[in-house]
Design an enzyme around this catalytic site. Sequence first.
Site, PDB file in Angstrom:
ATOM      1  N   GLY A 109       0.835  -1.215   0.000  1.00 15.66           N
ATOM      2  CA  GLY A 109       0.000   0.000   0.000  1.00 15.66           C
ATOM      3  C   GLY A 109       0.858   1.249   0.000  1.00 15.66           C
ATOM      4  O   GLY A 109       0.605   2.202  -0.739  1.00 15.66           O
TER       5      GLY A 109
ATOM      6  N   GLN B 209      12.517 -14.929  -6.146  1.00 16.83           N
ATOM      7  CA  GLN B 209      12.596 -15.601  -7.452  1.00 16.83           C
ATOM      8  C   GLN B 209      11.388 -16.510  -7.661  1.00 16.83           C
ATOM      9  O   GLN B 209      10.798 -16.547  -8.743  1.00 16.83           O
ATOM     10  CB  GLN B 209      13.869 -16.443  -7.528  1.00 16.83           C
ATOM     11  CG  GLN B 209      15.150 -15.636  -7.539  1.00 16.83           C
ATOM     12  CD  GLN B 209      16.368 -16.564  -7.464  1.00 16.83           C
ATOM     13  OE1 GLN B 209      16.358 -17.673  -7.985  1.00 16.83           O
ATOM     14  NE2 GLN B 209      17.411 -16.115  -6.785  1.00 16.83           N
TER      15      GLN B 209
ATOM     16  N   CYS C 276     -15.978   9.877  17.524  1.00 15.94           N
ATOM     17  CA  CYS C 276     -17.137   9.025  17.259  1.00 15.94           C
ATOM     18  C   CYS C 276     -17.619   8.318  18.531  1.00 15.94           C
ATOM     19  O   CYS C 276     -18.291   8.938  19.333  1.00 15.94           O
ATOM     20  CB  CYS C 276     -16.855   8.051  16.127  1.00 15.94           C
ATOM     21  SG  CYS C 276     -18.377   7.535  15.345  1.00 15.94           S
TER      22      CYS C 276
ATOM     23  N   HIS D   3     -15.249  11.786  11.982  1.00 15.51           N
ATOM     24  CA  HIS D   3     -13.869  11.278  12.020  1.00 15.51           C
ATOM     25  C   HIS D   3     -12.947  12.221  11.250  1.00 15.51           C
ATOM     26  O   HIS D   3     -12.768  12.061  10.041  1.00 15.51           O
ATOM     27  CB  HIS D   3     -13.793   9.915  11.330  1.00 15.51           C
ATOM     28  CG  HIS D   3     -14.550   8.828  12.004  1.00 15.51           C
ATOM     29  ND1 HIS D   3     -13.929   7.840  12.715  1.00 15.51           N
ATOM     30  CD2 HIS D   3     -15.875   8.551  12.066  1.00 15.51           C
ATOM     31  CE1 HIS D   3     -14.834   6.988  13.186  1.00 15.51           C
ATOM     32  NE2 HIS D   3     -16.021   7.403  12.806  1.00 15.51           N
TER      33      HIS D   3
ATOM     34  N   GLU E 115      -9.844  12.268  11.217  1.00  9.44           N
ATOM     35  CA  GLU E 115      -8.603  11.611  10.769  1.00  9.44           C
ATOM     36  C   GLU E 115      -8.611  11.224   9.294  1.00  9.44           C
ATOM     37  O   GLU E 115      -7.564  11.175   8.655  1.00  9.44           O
ATOM     38  CB  GLU E 115      -8.299  10.371  11.621  1.00  9.44           C
ATOM     39  CG  GLU E 115      -9.258   9.196  11.506  1.00  9.44           C
ATOM     40  CD  GLU E 115     -10.480   9.325  12.385  1.00  9.44           C
ATOM     41  OE1 GLU E 115     -10.702  10.411  12.975  1.00  9.44           O
ATOM     42  OE2 GLU E 115     -11.244   8.350  12.487  1.00  9.44           O
TER      43      GLU E 115
HETATM   44  N1  GLN Z   1     -20.792   2.487  17.780  1.00 10.67           N
HETATM   45  C1  GLN Z   1     -21.106   3.873  17.593  1.00 10.67           C
HETATM   46  C2  GLN Z   1     -22.201   4.080  16.569  1.00 10.67           C
HETATM   47  O1  GLN Z   1     -22.435   3.216  15.748  1.00 10.67           O
HETATM   48  C3  GLN Z   1     -19.876   4.647  17.216  1.00 10.67           C
HETATM   49  C4  GLN Z   1     -19.339   4.274  15.883  1.00 10.67           C
HETATM   50  C5  GLN Z   1     -17.918   4.686  15.687  1.00 10.67           C
HETATM   51  O2  GLN Z   1     -17.178   4.937  16.640  1.00 10.67           O
HETATM   52  N2  GLN Z   1     -17.474   4.730  14.432  1.00 10.67           N
HETATM   53  O3  GLN Z   1     -22.822   5.107  16.558  1.00 10.67           O
END
Ligand code: GLN
Length: 542
Positions: free
Chosen positions: A18, A193, A382, A508, A510
């Site tokens: 990757g 190889q 999240c 998220h 990230e």
């Molecule tokens: N389990 C939680 C939800 O479904 C949080 C999901 C997560 O952290 N991506 O809302």
Amino acid sequence: MVKYIFVTGGVLSSVGKGILTSSIGKMLQTRGLKPSVIKIDPYVNVDAGTMNPYMHGEVFVTDDGGETDLDLGWYERFLDLSLKQENNITTGLVYKTVIEKERRGNFLGRCVQIVPHITNEIKNRIKTVAKRTNADIILTEVGGTVGDIEGLPFLEAIRQMRLKEGFKNTLYVHVALVPILDVTNEMKTKPLQHSVNELRRIGIQPDIIIARSPKMINAEALRKIALFGTIPEHAVFCSYNVKSVYQVPLILDKQGMGDFICQRFGFKCTAQNFNEWQQFVNAVLNPEEEVRISLIGKYAGLTDSYVSMNEALRHSGAACKTRVCITYLEAEKFEQDPQCVKDLENFDGVFVPYGFGSRGTEGKMAAIEFARKNDIPFLGICFGFQLAVIEFARNVCGLKNANSIEVDPNSPHPVIALMPEQRGVKYKGATMRLGSHKVILEPSTIAYSLYKRKEIYERHRHRFEVNLDYLKVLKENGLCFSGKSIDGRRMETLELPDSFFFFASQFHGEFKSRPGMPSPEYFGFISACLNKKLGKPKPVFS
Ligand code: GLN
């Protein structure tokens, strides 16, 4: 005419294909060319969304809501692209499409076979990405190892692509491990190889071989690889161990790989410009400070479970000239021995990542409570966001046994509830709230000062959300929801204005973090950890 580069792997998986595929893209991109990347995953799952991150690593989420292999994250980070669901092709997806076509009667009268129907579907999908992205080069990484039964239809499809697209427009790169034996300190090219032979048996002769080795390969190993691989020595490159994965395009380019590919394709491109990339790499390699972060997880045994989060923390570290040392702590540890939570004092920040299900939730909340009460910088993502709400509801608002419906369906105070549109949903695959959604940020909040704008787009992957019935009590007790969905009904970010840094998001950040352009929420967190450590006041971001 679009050019196709196919990357296969030999000897064993996890040799860093990757990163290498991303690095090839980077070498071409720094010469003014436009790459796009496809990941082929030969498993029967339609997408990565239903797989356990503990076994397979993180599920990466694209803007258009695809739940994909984590390699798409590497492509996006290296090339600053926004890829789509269609950039990840799996066996499950290919067969599903072909079988649906068969049921519709598209092949009426004919016998539907792996060759040509499955292989045609694979080729069509690769070409669709080429057309849609208008890229100069399509890099296709074939997951797994040459010789795996499940990879065969994909290798057959890429073999056929040379016939149609021509030698001038196709290039095969084979990556294989060249181990060094402890006993004799010798570089062993024999497994490589064999993997080249296996590839040839299928009908593919590589144009480039990359030896993945702990050290730069020596002249003898190079000679052998070229001889037995039937390629010139200048088509053999070595990806040796480096401190940071972001160095890989630099070391390959130095060996002449970027120029080799451009010549082979007859690209008339500009000289490479790695200036910005090099600057970022320098910042990663020469930090002036260090912060220690505890990541309170549940899939802590496999760091790939949190790869985008790790990288977002490191991108932020580089922006602050700071090394970010992450310690993975199993959340359940805090449940078995409540005294353990005091160890968090030794860290500059507490990070609670995404998660699913009930295991470890009490431990994560113990960590959040400790961070909140001791004013240790905290970032929750999240599930980390949802648990921060629950912890606040229980310990500040006095709502005993508050919980998420996901963890305790009978909680007297379900402060985190199922999203209304999720109620009738039975299927698990691709049914969460996914992908990019607009978030509106409240002026004069930490969120606003971090993002410096009112409207942002961030990626999501969740089924549950803050229960609006509890909004009033949470707010009255001092919890600020600084970011919301457009209709104002979905809580997206929370913060405690008086704390040093206590911030969490339902989204998220990230997934959109890039070298040189860290995710604002991660950047805020690392800046706060650093300031706190150095005894400086809390950071102001505007
Ligand atoms: N389990 C939680 C939800 O479904 C949080 C999901 C997560 O952290 N991506 O809302």
